[in-house]
Scaffold this motif. Structure first.
Motif, PDB file in Angstrom:
ATOM      1  N   ASN A   1       0.833  -1.207   0.000  1.00 61.81           N
ATOM      2  CA  ASN A   1       0.000   0.000   0.000  1.00 61.81           C
ATOM      3  C   ASN A   1       0.864   1.252   0.000  1.00 61.81           C
ATOM      4  O   ASN A   1       2.084   1.167  -0.076  1.00 61.81           O
ATOM      5  CB  ASN A   1      -0.973  -0.013   1.172  1.00 61.81           C
ATOM      6  CG  ASN A   1      -0.253   0.014   2.499  1.00 61.81           C
ATOM      7  OD1 ASN A   1       0.678   0.781   2.692  1.00 61.81           O
ATOM      8  ND2 ASN A   1      -0.674  -0.835   3.419  1.00 61.81           N
TER       9      ASN A   1
ATOM     10  N   ARG B   1      -4.983   3.687  -1.627  1.00 68.09           N
ATOM     11  CA  ARG B   1      -5.888   4.548  -0.857  1.00 68.09           C
ATOM     12  C   ARG B   1      -6.609   3.763   0.218  1.00 68.09           C
ATOM     13  O   ARG B   1      -7.220   2.748  -0.046  1.00 68.09           O
ATOM     14  CB  ARG B   1      -6.902   5.203  -1.788  1.00 68.09           C
ATOM     15  CG  ARG B   1      -6.206   6.096  -2.800  1.00 68.09           C
ATOM     16  CD  ARG B   1      -7.115   7.070  -3.463  1.00 68.09           C
ATOM     17  NE  ARG B   1      -7.603   8.029  -2.491  1.00 68.09           N
ATOM     18  CZ  ARG B   1      -8.887   8.355  -2.377  1.00 68.09           C
ATOM     19  NH1 ARG B   1      -9.787   7.809  -3.141  1.00 68.09           N
ATOM     20  NH2 ARG B   1      -9.258   9.236  -1.498  1.00 68.09           N
TER      21      ARG B   1
ATOM     22  N   SER C   1      -4.810   7.285   4.379  1.00 71.19           N
ATOM     23  CA  SER C   1      -3.699   7.460   3.434  1.00 71.19           C
ATOM     24  C   SER C   1      -3.616   8.897   2.912  1.00 71.19           C
ATOM     25  O   SER C   1      -3.322   9.136   1.763  1.00 71.19           O
ATOM     26  CB  SER C   1      -3.832   6.478   2.265  1.00 71.19           C
ATOM     27  OG  SER C   1      -5.030   6.729   1.546  1.00 71.19           O
TER      28      SER C   1
ATOM     29  N   ALA D   1       4.268   6.098   4.927  1.00 75.66           N
ATOM     30  CA  ALA D   1       3.702   7.450   4.840  1.00 75.66           C
ATOM     31  C   ALA D   1       4.720   8.496   5.280  1.00 75.66           C
ATOM     32  O   ALA D   1       4.791   9.586   4.699  1.00 75.66           O
ATOM     33  CB  ALA D   1       2.430   7.548   5.668  1.00 75.66           C
TER      34      ALA D   1
ATOM     35  N   ASN E   1       0.046   4.470   5.852  1.00 76.07           N
ATOM     36  CA  ASN E   1      -1.060   4.752   6.766  1.00 76.07           C
ATOM     37  C   ASN E   1      -0.645   5.871   7.707  1.00 76.07           C
ATOM     38  O   ASN E   1       0.460   5.848   8.232  1.00 76.07           O
ATOM     39  CB  ASN E   1      -1.395   3.517   7.607  1.00 76.07           C
ATOM     40  CG  ASN E   1      -1.761   2.328   6.761  1.00 76.07           C
ATOM     41  OD1 ASN E   1      -0.895   1.588   6.328  1.00 76.07           O
ATOM     42  ND2 ASN E   1      -3.042   2.148   6.521  1.00 76.07           N
TER      43      ASN E   1
END
Length: 134
Positions: free
Chosen positions: A54, A80, A84, A63, A57
């Motif tokens: 991904n 997403r 996010s 992130a 987060n």
């Protein structure tokens, strides 16, 4: 026998250069190597391509790497999620490139690369409107 033990997270990421491709494990925050990501942020490499499940987060882990503006491109299956917002803002501003890959294809690409296979064909979306123009 070669000793492959690395003494610290800092030493583990020391040779990652600007423009490198880095694969980061985990599903969201589960299994994410947070200390290695923090060490990579401190190390300073830029224009990275990140391969991950991904796009991060909250503001930790992947992130945080995105927020530090170290990532040029992310290759993932689930960019997403509810939290996010770092990725969302960068993507909407055109500040990060996204390569969206179905989960099974991502796993197979990782497996094939690990086995030294340079390319493979998988029929996902083959012959559909989704595949048109690719």
């Amino acid at each position: 026998m070669i000793d492959k033990i690395i003494v610290s997270a800092t030493a583990a990421v020391a040779d990652i250069h600007d423009g490198a491709t880095v694969m980061i494990g985990g599903f969201g925050t589960a299994g994410m190597p947070a200390e290695l990501i923090d060490a990579l942020i401190a190390q300073g490499a830029r224009d990275l391509t990140i391969v991950n499940n991904n796009a991060g987060n909250g503001e930790a882990g992947v992130a945080a790497l995105l927020k530090a503006r170290r990532v040029r491109k992310i290759i993932c299956s689930f960019p997403r999620q509810v939290d996010s917002y770092v990725f969302d803002a960068l993507y909407r501003a055109g500040d990060i490139e996204l390569e969206l890959v179905p989960q099974g294809n991502l796993a197979e690409r990782i497996r094939a690369a690990g086995a030294g296979i340079g390319a493979f064909f998988t029929p996902t979306a083959y012959g559909t409107l989704l595949a048109a123009g690719k």
